[in-house]
Design an enzyme around this catalytic site. Structure first.
Site, PDB file in Angstrom:
ATOM      1  N   ASP A 177       4.402  28.801 -20.019  1.00  0.00           N
ATOM      2  CA  ASP A 177       2.997  29.012 -19.619  1.00  0.00           C
ATOM      3  C   ASP A 177       2.480  30.663 -19.559  1.00  0.00           C
ATOM      4  OD1 ASP A 177       3.735  26.480 -19.488  1.00  0.00           O
ATOM      5  OD2 ASP A 177       2.712  26.210 -17.517  1.00  0.00           O
ATOM      6  N   GLU A 416      12.996  24.191 -10.119  1.00  0.00           N
ATOM      7  CA  GLU A 416      12.476  24.395 -11.449  1.00  0.00           C
ATOM      8  C   GLU A 416      12.754  25.823 -12.100  1.00  0.00           C
ATOM      9  OE1 GLU A 416       8.240  24.880 -10.884  1.00  0.00           O
ATOM     10  OE2 GLU A 416       7.795  24.629 -13.019  1.00  0.00           O
TER      11      GLU A 416
HETATM   12  C1  9WN Z   1       1.562  22.970 -17.437  1.00  0.00           C
HETATM   13  C2  9WN Z   1       6.381  20.199 -16.097  1.00  0.00           C
HETATM   14  C3  9WN Z   1       5.964  21.563 -16.770  1.00  0.00           C
HETATM   15  C4  9WN Z   1       6.809  22.183 -17.778  1.00  0.00           C
HETATM   16  C5  9WN Z   1       6.434  23.694 -18.455  1.00  0.00           C
HETATM   17  C6  9WN Z   1       6.224  24.420 -17.424  1.00  0.00           C
HETATM   18  C7  9WN Z   1       4.978  24.106 -16.424  1.00  0.00           C
HETATM   19  C8  9WN Z   1       2.947  23.099 -16.449  1.00  0.00           C
HETATM   20  C9  9WN Z   1       2.111  23.895 -15.210  1.00  0.00           C
HETATM   21  O1  9WN Z   1       5.687  22.785 -15.796  1.00  0.00           O
HETATM   22  O2  9WN Z   1       3.982  23.805 -16.971  1.00  0.00           O
HETATM   23  O3  9WN Z   1       2.040  22.135 -18.524  1.00  0.00           O
HETATM   24  O4  9WN Z   1       1.385  23.354 -14.420  1.00  0.00           O
HETATM   25  O5  9WN Z   1       2.790  24.933 -14.942  1.00  0.00           O
HETATM   26  O6  9WN Z   1       5.657  25.703 -17.635  1.00  0.00           O
HETATM   27  O7  9WN Z   1       7.331  24.204 -19.351  1.00  0.00           O
HETATM   28  O8  9WN Z   1       7.050  21.324 -19.076  1.00  0.00           O
HETATM   29  O9  9WN Z   1       7.755  20.781 -15.513  1.00  0.00           O
END
Ligand code: 9WN
Length: 445
Positions: A177, A416
């Site tokens: 992101d 995470e």
């Molecule tokens: C937006 C779910 C996701 C991952 C992404 C990570 C984060 C989301 C967020 O979480 O993104 O899609 O709200 O930050 O960056 O890689 O798939 O784990």
């Protein structure tokens, strides 16, 4: 004092984490921060699940693929019935605006990196090794044509220059992101006065949100891009024409090249149409060449391309090692990249807790060891490199990486992401994809 679980306890704890995140209709990405299904998370989740039950893994992948848009796009989020994430289905309004989006389940309107064919390969191999040939066969029959259509969608709608370099229209599509990779293009995204108000939910769910999550300014831009897409009803070519953010993503492109080769081979094994298999190999070749052509002559790293600003983005991040995933560089250049990745600027940096490449080099002035995609270690990214190394026959490197990742994850938090210098767990805990890559490593160790 950091806990260090043994392999049996760690595996049990990973399985327990997954069952905790299983809400019956899907395994969510994480219990509180991400209570829905994310596209690339689910690919990784199904890999680890296969070790517990190949049938359950197949079901998870089928759930994701059943939410594929009629035009072929696999959406980045498939929403559960539960609330608790912003932006949720109402803010996206995908089904209301675009007839290709499914009404149920509801989805977001963008996509994520195409790692699904890699997951399919892994599940099929694990299922076969467990004697579950029928499960492997049925899953291949269901998933292969759908993944072919997904790859075709990417080629048709996300290769605006026709060079094989795939473009993203939102940082969320990269899965990384707020990586510094996107700082320059995001600086050109100007949220308009008509950006509808919103309340973030993520900030209340992470212990140190200021340090570990994107800022409010960044969120304004993220939400503004969604507004821009809503205005053109998520029509893919109109999105590419109008989005203020349009970047050739070298990491996504490398994953696409790798996954297209994998899908082609799976197609040969399951007697899929030869012309589609040839097409996949051709797409892989073209994207591999695009990744190689992006190499910075000064640093040797691959680069993203800002298609709005018509410039290379030379920020040095883990994505610069994209050629190590898909191949395509001359042998010497490839060896040099591998040496850099394993050397003192990256995984071999003496201050690291474990020898795993972080998202940004500790020697980079922009290195922020706690900040989202600006320094921490993501186990799934390490998994991708480890898996690719194995495919290339670099067994010493993949074995070492796996051992170091297991050492990092032995605390059992399944975070995470992790602080690269201290090994401290960061972001969400009990993150499904961390638990599943740990399961995969434990089974191949
Ligand atoms: C937006 C779910 C996701 C991952 C992404 C990570 C984060 C989301 C967020 O979480 O993104 O899609 O709200 O930050 O960056 O890689 O798939 O784990």
């Amino acid at each position: 004092m950091r806990t260090s679980l043994g392999p049996v306890q760690l595996a049990a704890s990973a399985a327990w984490t997954l069952s905790g995140n299983d809400i019956g209709t899907m395994i969510t990405a994480a219990p509180r921060l991400y209570p829905h299904m994310w596209s690339w998370d689910t690919a990784f989740i199904s890999i680890g699940l296969a070790h517990l039950s190949a049938e359950r893994a197949a079901q998870e992948l089928r759930t994701l693929l059943s939410a594929q848009w009629r035009n072929g796009m696999i959406p980045h989020i498939v929403f559960s019935e539960g609330a608790g994430y912003f932006p949720g289905p109402e803010r996206w309004g995908a089904a209301e605006l675009n007839p290709d989006a499914p009404n149920a389940p509801r989805t977001s309107g963008i996509c994520q990196p195409p790692v699904h064919a890699i997951a399919l390969r892994r599940i099929v191999d694990i299922a076969r090794s467990q004697g579950e040939r029928a499960t492997a066969y049925e899953l291949l029959k269901f998933a292969w044509p759908r993944l072919y259509r997904w790859h075709e969608w990417l080629v048709r709608h996300r290769d605006p220059l026709g060079t094989g370099m795939l473009a993203i229209v939102h940082g969320w599509e990269s899965g990384m992101d707020n990586s510094p990779r996107w700082d320059l293009p995001y600086a050109e995204v100007f949220p308009g006065p008509d950006l509808p108000p919103y309340v973030r939910l993520d900030r209340g769910l992470v212990a140190h949100a200021d340090a570990e999550r994107p800022s409010d300014t960044e969120y304004d831009r993220y939400l503004w891009l969604v507004e821009e897409m809503r205005k053109v009803r998520y029509e893919p070519d109109a999105v590419v024409r109008t989005s203020s953010f349009l970047v050739g993503d070298v990491f996504v492109t490398a994953l696409f090249a790798l996954a297209s080769e994998v899908l082609a081979t799976l197609g040969e094994e399951s007697e899929q149409p030869p012309w589609q298999i040839r097409q996949l190999r051709g797409w892989a070749r073209r994207s591999r060449a695009a990744v190689a052509a992006s190499q910075d002559p000064e640093t040797g790293l691959a680069r993203d391309r800002d298609l709005r600003g018509d410039r290379w983005l030379s920020t040095s991040t883990i994505a610069g090692f994209a050629p190590l995933l898909c191949g395509g560089l001359p042998v010497d250049a490839q060896k040099a990249q591998l040496a850099t990745l394993c050397g003192p600027d990256w995984a071999g940096h003496p201050a690291l807790f474990a020898a795993i490449p972080p998202s940004v080099s500790p020697n980079d002035p922009g290195f922020r060891p706690r900040e989202y995609w600006r320094g921490p270690v993501w186990p799934v990214i390490a998994w991708l490199f480890g898996w690719a190394f194995e495919q290339h026959g670099w067994l010493a490197e993949s074995t070492h990486l796996r051992a170091e990742c297991l050492r990092l994850a032995a605390d059992g938090s399944f975070a995470e992401y992790y602080h690269p210098l201290t090994g401290e767990p960061l972001g969400s805990r009990q993150q499904s994809w961390t638990a599943t890559v740990v399961l995969d490593w434990l089974h191949t160790a």
